[in-house]
Design an enzyme around this catalytic site. Structure first.
Site, PDB file in Angstrom:
ATOM      1  N   ASP A  50      32.117  22.701  -1.914  1.00 58.04           N
ATOM      2  CA  ASP A  50      32.907  22.843  -0.696  1.00 58.04           C
ATOM      3  C   ASP A  50      33.910  23.974  -0.850  1.00 58.04           C
ATOM      4  OD1 ASP A  50      34.045  21.922   1.885  1.00 58.04           O
ATOM      5  OD2 ASP A  50      35.743  21.337   0.644  1.00 58.04           O
ATOM      6  N   GLU A 122      26.341  21.288  -0.165  1.00 56.62           N
ATOM      7  CA  GLU A 122      27.509  21.740  -0.923  1.00 56.62           C
ATOM      8  C   GLU A 122      27.277  21.586  -2.418  1.00 56.62           C
ATOM      9  OE1 GLU A 122      30.896  20.673   2.451  1.00 56.62           O
ATOM     10  OE2 GLU A 122      30.465  19.246   0.855  1.00 56.62           O
TER      11      GLU A 122
END
Length: 227
Positions: A50, A122
């Site tokens: 992320d 992610e």
């Protein structure tokens, strides 16, 4: 030495990155529902990915538009890194079919769940970052996001945010969202949501998640308002 299955080798070829440590790819695709003392899940990689995604996108947007203000860049950034976008990219490269899930998640349709797909995307970014460094991770992201970056709208606010700002500009309270119904099996639910303004205007929409239904209802109401 861990060896990848032919399916995962093909996946690596498709995304344009060959892992030196194949275990990182396997971990990135392993959900917590099937993790164990000897099998790591992808949650830690998701946390890292992320942040890597955010840095790459921030830099890409600055490079793309040297004159954009922070106020213009922020909604574009949010549109590119939000979970729905990550899940959409994950679908485009077939991550869902490769996820390692526990039985309960498989039964409940985990391979199609937006949150699981976004998290895995992610985690994949982080796996490439850990295996090959920032330059490789950056190249992967720019490859996979591709036209999403260049075509992101100048005003990329999501409909819920735009509707709330519309109401606030008119001195009204925030829009109210109500779940009207939930139908379908657990693995493929359908939510019907109504959004209503204090002034009485309202709109309804259905989608496979509450968030999607709320966004769809807000978008429909904005269109009716001519906003």
């Amino acid at each position: 030495m861990i060896k990848l299955s032919s399916e995962l080798r093909q996946f690596s070829a498709d995304i344009g990155y060959e892992f030196k440590d194949p275990g990182l790819l396997i971990t990135a695709l392993t959900h917590s529902s099937i993790s164990s003392a000897t099998r790591s899940d992808n949650e830690r990689l998701e946390f890292l990915g992320d942040r890597v995604l955010g840095l790459v996108m921030a830099q890409a947007l600055l490079d793309l538009d040297a004159k954009a203000t922070e106020g213009q860049l922020a909604p574009r950034f949010n549109a590119l890194v939000r979970k729905e976008t990550c899940a959409d990219v994950a679908r485009s490269i077939g991550i869902g079919n490769l996820l390692k899930l526990g039985r309960s998640e498989m039964i409940s349709g985990g391979r199609r769940k937006e949150a699981l797909l976004g998290d895995a995307m992610e985690a994949l970014i982080a796996a490439v970052y850990r295996d090959g460094g920032f330059t490789e991770a950056q190249a992967l992201i720019l490859r996979l996001w591709n036209t999403r970056i260049t075509s992101v709208k100048a005003d990329a606010r999501d409909p819920k945010t735009a509707l709330q700002e519309w109401a606030q500009a008119r001195k009204g309270p925030p829009p109210n969202y109500v779940e009207l119904s939930r139908s379908g099996p657990d693995h493929a639910p359908q939510f019907e949501i109504e959004v209503r303004l204090h002034s009485g205007e309202a709109a309804q929409a259905k989608a496979g998640s509450k968030r999607q239904a709320e966004q769809a209802a807000a978008k429909l109401l904005l269109e009716r308002l001519g906003a």
